[in-house]
Design an enzyme around this catalytic site. Structure first.
Site, short mmCIF file in Angstrom:
data_model
loop_
_atom_site.label_atom_id
_atom_site.label_comp_id
_atom_site.label_asym_id
_atom_site.label_seq_id
_atom_site.Cartn_x
_atom_site.Cartn_y
_atom_site.Cartn_z
N GLU A 1 -31.98 35.83 60.70
CA GLU A 1 -30.63 36.39 60.68
C GLU A 1 -29.70 35.37 61.31
O GLU A 1 -29.91 34.95 62.45
CB GLU A 1 -30.56 37.68 61.49
CG GLU A 1 -31.20 38.88 60.83
CD GLU A 1 -31.11 40.14 61.68
OE1 GLU A 1 -31.78 41.11 61.32
OE2 GLU A 1 -30.40 40.13 62.71
N ASP B 1 -22.01 44.07 70.33
CA ASP B 1 -22.93 43.15 70.98
C ASP B 1 -22.79 43.13 72.49
O ASP B 1 -21.69 43.27 73.03
CB ASP B 1 -22.73 41.74 70.43
CG ASP B 1 -23.33 41.59 69.04
OD1 ASP B 1 -24.54 41.81 68.91
OD2 ASP B 1 -22.58 41.29 68.10
#
Lengths: 423, 275
Positions: B52, B63
């Site tokens: 990824e 995040d």
């Protein structure tokens, strides 16, 4: 997509007041761009809000709180000396104009700004949903104070996320939040302003989604926030409508309000959007000027459409889609986005969006204090900055209503600093 | 349905080998373009089955601090979407098989704009997309056009994705399903293994697609435990933290940077090997 756009452009022929659609779109703008963890809650919130809207008991409780706790209705005040001042300015330029200036006095609300209109509405929603913990972002601290206030009133624990830069420049409001029992988290990521506070609030929410309600402070974010915040703030415009009809026997000709996320503005504007004769101006933070890269916070005048914080709207961003920090002397306007309904109203041309610089706002701040004995917050000082330019060009029978959405107590030390005063 | 992709082929091969997928997340251009290119080339050899590649964004709302910092390092070093796509195209010249999934937030894709991004991503050899803030309700603006170009659109499912919502989330998902093991941000609290097992079983009951588990996976032992019942695990924050810890005093890459990540990937891969 093409079909959807067509539908909204058809709709505008009949009314500007029907949005959003069932997916939260105002034309191209709005929507629900959030992480999957939050989607079920956002859908629950939509359902809870629709239920509340249809429940007379909800409205009755809210109205009672707005009246006896919030201090509504706020007065509609004829600013006589400013009106005279602008007429003198017009005369000095050889004109005969000078609009009649009214202030909608939302700075007289409990907590000192329009923010309480929304936080009272949302805390009732949070209770209906059985949520037991409240979070919020704040820029100038006005929303943070209004959230801390209703959390104290209803006995719910409260955490406020505020950019570290804003914690410094709005320290009186930080002290108020502490005194009201809120926990204030200074956010150091990014430039430490409103956008970063909102990122951090979203991170908290996604972590504590089971028990936490997020009271968003402006008419932005994922659907249904832009709609419900607008609805709670529309009390401003509804009252203004009744009050001006009573005072003048007719609707206003001109409305002016400042725009950060745009909740006070949409609250004033929305009840008038279908009144063709009402010219409407939203005033953005022009900072150091639109020609200064990353030196302003005028997302509509100087940005382009993008997706951030749950909605598609005008954003300050670079060519690669990275969000810019922006700049404004006013912490409450220092945000790189704007509520999606404003983006749509810009696209349709119904509302005029204009920038006012830091300096113009500071001048207006001083003018208002000296002429009217009202110390405005730096946010509505931007609105007044535009009134200063506009009013002398309008005829004397033009009724102009400006939303005085917050008082300037929180700003006096910062403004004294800018003006080089020693206190 | 999209036609068979590298991701589909990779999971089929893993199944034959009786192995779990190790999905490795790194942020494009972190800590700088050259070091990242070297790292990308080394990851498959170290045991990354799928990579990824994070598309850096100024406001990574989902995040935690580790990936936020990685994004900022990349942006500071001058990373752009054009460069990210070029890095994938370069990687493809020497690695025709390892699937690459671009992961990130919608705005940089939206302003690219979408059609141009999808065309260039497909041409560069990208196999799938994970766009955190585009839910299935907005499928027609990104997911469906991606599928038309043969790209897998990989969806996150979370502990809050209940039985009623799961079919909506799975409808246009392809390649694999990413199960977010916690309610929270990347790299946060350690997931509770038993909860993850029951949730993964629930998702596998609703789809034929492989299910991988991510968010909060740090050690080989934990990876192995979480992978039970699933088809793989994603490791991200631990890898970008290894990058951060290897940097010099000015934040520049050092001779330790690539090996630090490679060693961690090797140990994770080892831990996932069938016993």
């Amino acid at each position: 997509m093409a079909g959807k756009d067509k539908k909204s452009s058809d709709a505008k022929l009949n009314s500007y007041r029907t949005g959003p659609d069932e997916q939260g779109h105002f034309g191209l703008f709005g929507g629900r761009f959030v992480a999957e963890t939050l989607m079920p809650l956002i859908l629950d919130l939509e359902k809870a809000y629709n239920d509340a809207k249809a429940d007379p008991a909800f409205h009755a409780e809210l109205t009672d709180l707005l009246t006896h706790y919030g201090g509504r209705p706020s007065p509609l005040y004829y600013a006589e000396r400013l009106t005279e001042h602008f007429r003198e300015v017009a005369a000095a330029q050889g004109g005969k104009g000078g609009a009649k200036i009214y202030f909608k006095r939302d700075e007289l609300n409990h907590t000192g700004s329009h923010k309480i209109n929304n936080t009272l509405g949302q805390i009732l929603l949070a209770r209906r949903m059985g949520k037991t913990r409240i979070i919020a972002e704040t820029g100038a601290g006005q929303h943070g104070v209004a959230v801390a206030t209703v959390c104290a009133r209803f006995g719910l624990p409260c955490e406020i996320f505020m950019g570290a830069t804003d914690v410094k420049r709005q320290s009186p409001n930080v002290a108020r939040m502490y005194m009201l029992g809120a926990k204030v988290n200074a956010v150091t990521s990014g430039a430490g302003t409103l956008k970063d506070a909102m990122n951090e609030a979203l991170r908290d929410w996604v972590t504590n989604v089971h028990d936490t309600y997020y009271i968003i402070g402006t008419a932005a974010g994922p659907h249904p926030y832009p709609e419900l915040v607008r609805d709670f703030q529309s009390v401003i415009g509804k009252e203004t409508r009744e009050q001006i009809l009573e005072r003048e026997g007719r609707l206003p000709d001109t409305l002016v309000a400042c725009i950060g996320g745009g909740s006070n503005a949409i609250g004033l504007f929305h009840p008038f959007l279908d009144d063709e004769g009402v010219a409407i101006y939203g005033v953005e933070a022009g900072g150091h000027g639109l020609d200064v890269e990353n030196g302003h916070a005028a997302s509509m005048s100087g940005g382009k459409p993008g997706v951030l914080h749950g909605n598609r709207t005008y954003l300050l961003q670079d060519a690669d889609g990275q969000i810019l920090e922006g700049h404004s002397i006013s912490a409450g306007l220092d945000y790189p986005g704007v509520g999606p309904e404003h983006s749509w109203l810009k696209a349709t041309g119904r509302v005029n969006y204009v920038p006012i610089t830091d300096k113009e706002a500071l001048d207006a701040f001083q003018l208002c204090a000296r002429q009217e004995g009202i110390i405005p917050a730096l946010e509505p000082s931007h609105a007044l900055g535009y009134v200063t330019k506009l009013a002398p060009t309008l005829p004397r029978d033009n009724l102009l209503v400006m939303n005085m959405c917050g008082r300037g107590d929180k700003d006096v030390f910062a403004v004294a600093g800018y003006l080089g005063m020693t206190i | 349905m999209t036609k068979e992709t590298r991701i589909d082929r990779r999971f089929a091969a893993l199944k034959t080998e009786g192995r779990k997928a190790l999905v490795c997340f790194v942020t494009a251009g972190d800590p700088d373009a050259d070091t990242f290119a070297k790292l990308l080339a080394e990851l498959p050899k170290a045991g990354a089955d799928i990579i990824e590649v994070g598309m850096p964004f100024s406001d990574p709302m989902a995040d935690g601090p580790a990936i936020q910092a990685a994004s900022l390092r990349a942006l500071k070093s001058g990373q752009t979407m054009v460069k990210t796509l070029a890095m994938v195209a370069n990687f493809r010249k020497t690695d025709p098989d390892t699937p690459i999934v671009l992961m990130g937030y919608y705005n940089p894709v939206y302003v690219y704009p979408v059609d141009k991004f999808l065309d260039e991503a497909a041409a560069a050899g990208v196999d799938g997309l994970i766009i955190v803030d585009v839910p299935p309700e907005a499928d027609e603006e990104l997911c469906l056009p991606a599928m038309e170009r043969g790209l897998n659109f990989i969806r996150l499912t979370t502990p809050t994705t209940d039985a009623k919502r799961l079919p909506t989330v799975l409808t246009n998902t392809s390649g694999f399903v990413y199960y977010v093991s916690i309610t929270g941000i990347t790299g946060a609290a350690a997931p509770v293994v038993n909860d993850v097992h029951s949730q993964v079983a629930r998702i596998k009951g609703a789809t034929e697609l492989p299910v991988v588990v991510g968010f909060g996976v740090r050690t080989g032992e934990q990876a192995a435990a979480l992978a039970k019942g699933a088809d793989g695990v994603v490791v991200g924050s631990a890898l970008v933290s290894a990058i951060k810890d290897s940097l010099g005093p000015n934040g520049d890459a050092t001779a330790k940077t690539v090996p630090a990540v490679v060693d961690l990937v090797k140990s994770l891969s080892q831990a996932l090997k069938p016993v």
